[in-house]
Design a protein around this motif. Structure first.
Motif, PDB file in Angstrom:
ATOM      1  N   ILE A   1      32.401  87.738 -39.891  1.00  0.00           N
ATOM      2  CA  ILE A   1      30.910  88.095 -40.313  1.00  0.00           C
ATOM      3  C   ILE A   1      29.997  86.871 -40.344  1.00  0.00           C
ATOM      4  O   ILE A   1      28.911  87.004 -39.515  1.00  0.00           O
ATOM      5  CB  ILE A   1      31.098  88.250 -41.974  1.00  0.00           C
ATOM      6  CG1 ILE A   1      31.517  89.590 -42.061  1.00  0.00           C
ATOM      7  CG2 ILE A   1      29.696  88.560 -42.493  1.00  0.00           C
ATOM      8  CD1 ILE A   1      31.634  90.235 -43.495  1.00  0.00           C
ATOM      9  N   GLN A   2      30.150  85.464 -40.357  1.00  0.00           N
ATOM     10  CA  GLN A   2      29.339  84.317 -40.342  1.00  0.00           C
ATOM     11  C   GLN A   2      28.908  84.284 -38.574  1.00  0.00           C
ATOM     12  O   GLN A   2      27.708  84.066 -38.430  1.00  0.00           O
ATOM     13  CB  GLN A   2      29.971  83.259 -40.840  1.00  0.00           C
ATOM     14  CG  GLN A   2      28.986  81.962 -40.764  1.00  0.00           C
ATOM     15  CD  GLN A   2      27.784  82.502 -41.431  1.00  0.00           C
ATOM     16  OE1 GLN A   2      27.631  82.587 -42.825  1.00  0.00           O
ATOM     17  NE2 GLN A   2      26.519  82.437 -40.902  1.00  0.00           N
ATOM     18  N   ASN A   3      30.080  84.216 -37.840  1.00  0.00           N
ATOM     19  CA  ASN A   3      29.678  83.952 -36.310  1.00  0.00           C
ATOM     20  C   ASN A   3      28.845  85.222 -35.903  1.00  0.00           C
ATOM     21  O   ASN A   3      27.833  85.222 -34.746  1.00  0.00           O
ATOM     22  CB  ASN A   3      30.911  84.182 -35.684  1.00  0.00           C
ATOM     23  CG  ASN A   3      31.662  82.615 -35.712  1.00  0.00           C
ATOM     24  OD1 ASN A   3      31.147  82.070 -36.849  1.00  0.00           O
ATOM     25  ND2 ASN A   3      32.862  82.267 -35.111  1.00  0.00           N
ATOM     26  N   GLY A   4      29.352  86.755 -36.380  1.00  0.00           N
ATOM     27  CA  GLY A   4      28.247  87.642 -35.782  1.00  0.00           C
ATOM     28  C   GLY A   4      26.872  87.589 -36.214  1.00  0.00           C
ATOM     29  O   GLY A   4      26.051  87.842 -35.394  1.00  0.00           O
ATOM     30  N   GLU A   5      26.610  86.927 -37.360  1.00  0.00           N
ATOM     31  CA  GLU A   5      25.108  86.767 -37.684  1.00  0.00           C
ATOM     32  C   GLU A   5      24.693  85.624 -36.981  1.00  0.00           C
ATOM     33  O   GLU A   5      23.526  85.603 -36.804  1.00  0.00           O
ATOM     34  CB  GLU A   5      25.225  86.440 -39.347  1.00  0.00           C
ATOM     35  CG  GLU A   5      25.640  87.601 -40.169  1.00  0.00           C
ATOM     36  CD  GLU A   5      25.623  87.296 -41.703  1.00  0.00           C
ATOM     37  OE1 GLU A   5      25.514  86.154 -42.184  1.00  0.00           O
ATOM     38  OE2 GLU A   5      26.156  87.858 -42.573  1.00  0.00           O
TER      39      GLU A   5
END
Length: 348
Positions: A121-125
């Motif tokens: 999730i964090q890397n997608g953001e």
């Protein structure tokens, strides 16, 4: 048998993994090293560190000088891989103006790397925060190379699924154009990927995305594909996933819409079609069967007569599974579970 798992996830360097690697390398030099049974005394390492750094007793070690601190920081950074920095570097190459020799191949490699980098999730953001989401959507929709549109779609699916922030940002930057993109693509792999991307984006808790999907006639497309004999089975399954997501949505904005969608499902003859289609598929295609059973579960609560009208097809599917169960196949547990679901459907 369909498996839809993400591609290989690389374990990347970080300060912790660097420290772990240093300890492992130290241990590996010992004659007692056994690669199958690595036992690192982390507690001992912690206690040793605290002995010289907790400040509770005098130590022969002097405070680190600014020069040494700078050297240590640079040394650690050289062992630490910055994912967001690499994402930014890839974006600059992918979407920059500089010409690239053998563009399709080289950009394809970068998209493969980006796929792994943005997992989570964090890397997608982070992809959006460094400015990479908008050009990714543009590439997915307009790039002249089929292979690059396909890979861009894979990255988009990876960053979008189960990530409300990225789903919202995608809404604001043209993701709804994927609805029209499906008809524009001419190959099965690309059609499958477009529908996978749509499914990852639309299956969300954000009501505005579902509203846009309905306004842009996305549901019309999905229903049409769901009852077409020539629709690829993976696309068919994704269509049912989207329909089920709308039907089982807990949003307070959709009670009326859910009833209308159920009416459209009934009118399209999707219940009977899905049951006929699943009988034509291998027993082991649990991905598609689960979507069909999900649809039947909702439609039974909507109108029980639809199940009664198709009782013979459900019974036929049940017989197939009971026959497979007697053979004690490797899918025995899954088959047993599906048998229980089918029996539940047949209960009045």
């Amino acid at each position: 048998f369909f498996f839809f798992s993400s591609r290989r996830r690389h374990t990347r360097s970080s300060l912790v993994s660097w420290a772990r690697r240093c300890v492992q390398e130290t241990v590996s030099t010992q004659s007692t090293w056994d690669s199958r049974n690595l036992m690192v005394d982390w507690a001992g390492l912690f206690n040793w560190s605290m002995k010289y750094n907790d400040g509770t007793k005098p130590s022969e070690h002097k405070p680190m000088s600014d020069h040494d601190k700078k050297w240590l920081q640079e040394a650690l950074e050289s062992y630490t891989f910055s994912e967001i920095k690499r994402i930014r570097e890839i974006d600059e190459i992918l979407y920059g103006q500089k010409e690239i020799a053998n563009e399709e191949v080289e950009k394809g490699k970068l998209l493969d790397e980006l796929f792994d980098l943005v997992e989570g999730i964090q890397n997608g953001e982070d992809l959006h925060l460094v400015g990479g989401l908008v050009p990714l959507i543009y590439m997915m929709l307009t790039n002249k190379y089929d292979s690059l549109r396909l890979k861009a779609g894979q990255v988009f699916t990876n960053v979008t699924q189960n990530n409300a922030k990225v789903q919202q940002w995608s809404l604001e930057n043209g993701a709804s154009k994927l609805i029209q993109q499906y008809e524009k693509e001419t190959t099965v792999p690309l059609k499958e990927q477009v529908m996978s991307s749509l499914s990852a984006w639309v299956r969300t808790s954000i009501p505005e995305i579902k509203i846009v999907f309905l306004k842009e006639k996305g549901l019309d497309l999905v229903l049409k594909l769901a009852v077409a004999m020539d629709t690829p089975i993976k696309v068919n399954g994704k269509c049912l996933s989207i329909i089920n997501d709308f039907l089982f949505s807990e949003s307070e904005m959709f009670p009326t819409a859910k009833h209308i969608i159920a009416e459209q499902v009934e009118k399209a003859g999707l219940v009977k079609f899905a049951l006929i289609k699943v009988l034509q598929e291998p027993v082991e295609n649990f991905f598609y069967l689960d979507k069909v059973l999900g649809l039947l579960e909702y439609m039974k609560s909507y109108k029980k007569e639809l199940i009664l009208e198709n009782e013979n097809l459900i019974t036929e599917q049940l017989k197939r599974f009971i026959e497979q169960q007697s053979k004690k196949t490797q899918f025995l547990e899954a088959i047993t579970e599906e048998i229980e679901k089918l029996k539940h459907l047949l209960k009045q």
